[in-house]
Design a protein around this motif. Structure first.
Motif, PDB file in Angstrom:
ATOM      1  N   THR A  86     -78.986 -48.755 -10.666  1.00 45.73           N
ATOM      2  CA  THR A  86     -79.260 -49.181  -9.527  1.00 45.73           C
ATOM      3  C   THR A  86     -79.734 -51.370 -10.385  1.00 45.73           C
ATOM      4  OG1 THR A  86     -80.278 -47.638  -8.660  1.00 45.73           O
ATOM      5  CG2 THR A  86     -80.958 -49.591  -8.008  1.00 45.73           C
ATOM      6  N   PRO A  87     -80.354 -51.380 -11.113  1.00 47.57           N
ATOM      7  CA  PRO A  87     -80.138 -53.187 -11.082  1.00 47.57           C
ATOM      8  C   PRO A  87     -78.873 -53.382 -11.535  1.00 47.57           C
ATOM      9  CG  PRO A  87     -82.340 -51.498 -12.369  1.00 47.57           C
ATOM     10  CD  PRO A  87     -81.365 -50.801 -11.898  1.00 47.57           C
ATOM     11  N   GLU A  90     -77.109 -53.447  -8.356  1.00 47.39           N
ATOM     12  CA  GLU A  90     -77.462 -55.145  -7.445  1.00 47.39           C
ATOM     13  C   GLU A  90     -77.239 -56.205  -7.830  1.00 47.39           C
ATOM     14  OE1 GLU A  90     -81.810 -54.903  -4.778  1.00 47.39           O
ATOM     15  OE2 GLU A  90     -81.820 -54.089  -7.091  1.00 47.39           O
ATOM     16  N   LEU A  93     -73.630 -56.965  -6.522  1.00 46.89           N
ATOM     17  CA  LEU A  93     -73.722 -56.942  -5.266  1.00 46.89           C
ATOM     18  C   LEU A  93     -74.034 -59.235  -5.468  1.00 46.89           C
ATOM     19  CD1 LEU A  93     -74.643 -53.368  -4.151  1.00 46.89           C
ATOM     20  CD2 LEU A  93     -72.499 -55.199  -4.508  1.00 46.89           C
ATOM     21  N   THR A  94     -75.126 -59.389  -5.450  1.00 49.49           N
ATOM     22  CA  THR A  94     -76.242 -60.400  -5.661  1.00 49.49           C
ATOM     23  C   THR A  94     -75.259 -61.344  -5.483  1.00 49.49           C
ATOM     24  OG1 THR A  94     -78.716 -59.513  -5.137  1.00 49.49           O
ATOM     25  CG2 THR A  94     -78.354 -61.773  -5.273  1.00 49.49           C
ATOM     26  N   LEU A 114     -71.443 -48.194  -7.528  1.00 53.13           N
ATOM     27  CA  LEU A 114     -72.645 -47.505  -6.556  1.00 53.13           C
ATOM     28  C   LEU A 114     -73.019 -46.055  -6.305  1.00 53.13           C
ATOM     29  CD1 LEU A 114     -73.958 -49.643  -3.880  1.00 53.13           C
ATOM     30  CD2 LEU A 114     -72.927 -47.902  -2.558  1.00 53.13           C
ATOM     31  N   ASP A 122     -81.448 -45.172  -3.303  1.00 49.84           N
ATOM     32  CA  ASP A 122     -80.668 -46.461  -4.202  1.00 49.84           C
ATOM     33  C   ASP A 122     -79.696 -46.822  -2.986  1.00 49.84           C
ATOM     34  OD1 ASP A 122     -83.294 -46.841  -4.909  1.00 49.84           O
ATOM     35  OD2 ASP A 122     -82.685 -46.299  -7.446  1.00 49.84           O
ATOM     36  N   ARG A 125     -80.395 -48.251   0.114  1.00 51.64           N
ATOM     37  CA  ARG A 125     -80.369 -49.470   0.510  1.00 51.64           C
ATOM     38  C   ARG A 125     -79.397 -50.947  -0.350  1.00 51.64           C
ATOM     39  NH1 ARG A 125     -82.142 -52.846  -3.225  1.00 51.64           N
ATOM     40  NH2 ARG A 125     -82.209 -51.214  -4.701  1.00 51.64           N
ATOM     41  N   LEU A 126     -78.953 -49.402  -1.459  1.00 54.12           N
ATOM     42  CA  LEU A 126     -77.600 -51.311  -1.312  1.00 54.12           C
ATOM     43  C   LEU A 126     -76.716 -51.005  -1.050  1.00 54.12           C
ATOM     44  CD1 LEU A 126     -78.087 -50.066  -5.384  1.00 54.12           C
ATOM     45  CD2 LEU A 126     -78.818 -51.954  -3.870  1.00 54.12           C
ATOM     46  N   TYR A 129     -77.784 -53.681   2.024  1.00 53.81           N
ATOM     47  CA  TYR A 129     -77.576 -54.796   1.288  1.00 53.81           C
ATOM     48  C   TYR A 129     -76.034 -55.639   1.582  1.00 53.81           C
ATOM     49  CZ  TYR A 129     -77.902 -58.660  -2.019  1.00 53.81           C
ATOM     50  OH  TYR A 129     -78.112 -59.514  -2.911  1.00 53.81           O
TER      51      TYR A 129
END
Length: 137
Positions: A86-87, A90, A93-94, A114, A122, A125-126, A129
């Motif tokens: 997940t990190p 994320e 994506l960021t 993903l 998770d 949520r992503l 996002y």
């Protein structure tokens, strides 16, 4: 031509502390190759590495790396390191949606990486996002 990891093999790796340590060490090397750094093994926190510009450029051009990343993500989950996925997703994506980097990775990140995340919370949520930040124009 490699064969798929079998359940009994994954279980054997998870029982072997040295093998598990090698999996983690390999994962630490992977983000570095892509211009990233694993800064927290427990939380899975990723940040840019000092060499990020050149490595990001390479990652954007070398799309063959995307299927490799998919296999790495799947393997992490099967070998007891689900918390690292997940990190990573994320972070990508960021970097793409907020920082304008790694744009060529976006499709693979959303369509494949993903979806390797086992936690539906998770993933949702992503996905939310992504949906809130993605501009298709």
């Amino acid at each position: 031509m490699a064969t798929e990891l079998q359940l009994h093999e994954a279980q054997g790796i998870k029982r072997d502390k040295k093998a598990l340590a090698r999996v983690l060490k390999s994962y630490e090397m992977m983000p570095d190759f892509y211009g990233m750094k694993l800064v927290d093994k427990v939380k899975g926190t990723i940040q840019r590495a000092a060499n990020w510009k050149g490595r990001y450029r390479h990652l954007n051009w070398s799309t063959h790396n995307y299927s490799t990343i998919t296999r790495i993500m799947k393997s992490l989950g099967e070998l007891g390191y689900e918390h690292l996925k997940t990190p990573f997703v994320e972070f990508v994506l960021t970097e793409t949606l907020e920082n304008g980097q790694l744009k060529n990775c976006l499709d693979s990140c959303v369509q494949y990486w993903l979806h390797t995340i086992k936690s539906s919370k998770d993933r949702k949520r992503l996905t939310k996002y992504f949906d809130s930040h993605y501009d298709a124009s």
